[in-house]
Motif scaffolding. Structure first.
Motif, PDB file in Angstrom:
ATOM      1  N   GLN A   6      11.626  62.256  11.373  1.00  0.00           N
ATOM      2  CA  GLN A   6      12.915  61.719  11.795  1.00  0.00           C
ATOM      3  C   GLN A   6      13.946  61.768  10.661  1.00  0.00           C
ATOM      4  O   GLN A   6      15.131  61.989  10.914  1.00  0.00           O
ATOM      5  CB  GLN A   6      12.756  60.309  12.349  1.00  0.00           C
ATOM      6  CG  GLN A   6      12.091  60.337  13.710  1.00  0.00           C
ATOM      7  CD  GLN A   6      11.913  58.966  14.319  1.00  0.00           C
ATOM      8  OE1 GLN A   6      11.793  57.961  13.623  1.00  0.00           O
ATOM      9  NE2 GLN A   6      11.889  58.927  15.643  1.00  0.00           N
ATOM     10  N   ASN A   7      13.512  61.585   9.430  1.00  0.00           N
ATOM     11  CA  ASN A   7      14.442  61.739   8.299  1.00  0.00           C
ATOM     12  C   ASN A   7      14.963  63.168   8.210  1.00  0.00           C
ATOM     13  O   ASN A   7      16.148  63.388   7.956  1.00  0.00           O
ATOM     14  CB  ASN A   7      13.777  61.333   6.989  1.00  0.00           C
ATOM     15  CG  ASN A   7      13.721  59.834   6.815  1.00  0.00           C
ATOM     16  OD1 ASN A   7      14.487  59.089   7.430  1.00  0.00           O
ATOM     17  ND2 ASN A   7      12.799  59.375   5.986  1.00  0.00           N
TER      18      ASN A   7
ATOM     19  N   HIS B 119       8.138  59.056  10.665  1.00  0.00           N
ATOM     20  CA  HIS B 119       9.251  58.668   9.798  1.00  0.00           C
ATOM     21  C   HIS B 119       9.780  59.868   9.012  1.00  0.00           C
ATOM     22  O   HIS B 119      10.999  60.090   8.915  1.00  0.00           O
ATOM     23  CB  HIS B 119       8.797  57.556   8.849  1.00  0.00           C
ATOM     24  CG  HIS B 119       9.857  57.088   7.918  1.00  0.00           C
ATOM     25  ND1 HIS B 119      10.947  56.356   8.319  1.00  0.00           N
ATOM     26  CD2 HIS B 119      10.008  57.286   6.588  1.00  0.00           C
ATOM     27  CE1 HIS B 119      11.717  56.109   7.278  1.00  0.00           C
ATOM     28  NE2 HIS B 119      11.171  56.659   6.211  1.00  0.00           N
TER      29      HIS B 119
END
Length: 132
Positions: free
Chosen positions: A104-105, A101
């Motif tokens: 991907q941010n 996560h």
């Protein structure tokens, strides 16, 4: 001596003078955004990918600031670019970097920066002719 040296460059002036490695950045961010299994990589590998994306984001943001500074103060593109750069400044560059996560941010942030940079480059005002 090992033949290796480290440069002290807190203002990032050395890297700002280097051209962006867009192809590598784009490949990395596309790969990161395509990952679906959070356990596909060990945390240390996610950390390494995050470091690369973070450095790329800093480099693109610096380039974007240079392009923005050339725009007139009343140009709408300037306001939109300031909004994107403010978002970069508000986002911590090191949150949860050892997770899918978090990586991907960072990849999305880098993608957004490149999109804004492209918009500035594609619509850059023509250079004014100088008469002598």
């Amino acid at each position: 001596m090992t033949g290796h040296s480290t440069e002290y460059d807190p203002e990032r002036r050395i890297k700002a003078a280097l051209p962006l490695d867009r192809l590598s950045h784009t490949r990395l961010l596309r790969a990161a955004l395509s990952w679906t299994d959070p356990t596909a990589l060990p945390p240390d590998d996610y950390e390494q990918v995050a470091l690369l994306l973070t450095e790329a984001s800093h480099a693109v943001a610096t380039d974007l600031r240079h392009h923005m500074d050339r725009l007139p103060p009343d140009d709408n593109r300037r306001a939109l670019t300031e909004t994107v750069l403010n978002e970069v400044d508000r986002r911590p560059m090191q949150p949860s970097r050892n997770t899918l996560h978090g990586v991907q941010n960072l990849a999305r942030l880098l993608r957004d920066l490149y999109e804004r940079l492209d918009r500035l480059r594609d619509t850059a005002p023509a250079a004014r002719a100088v008469s002598h």
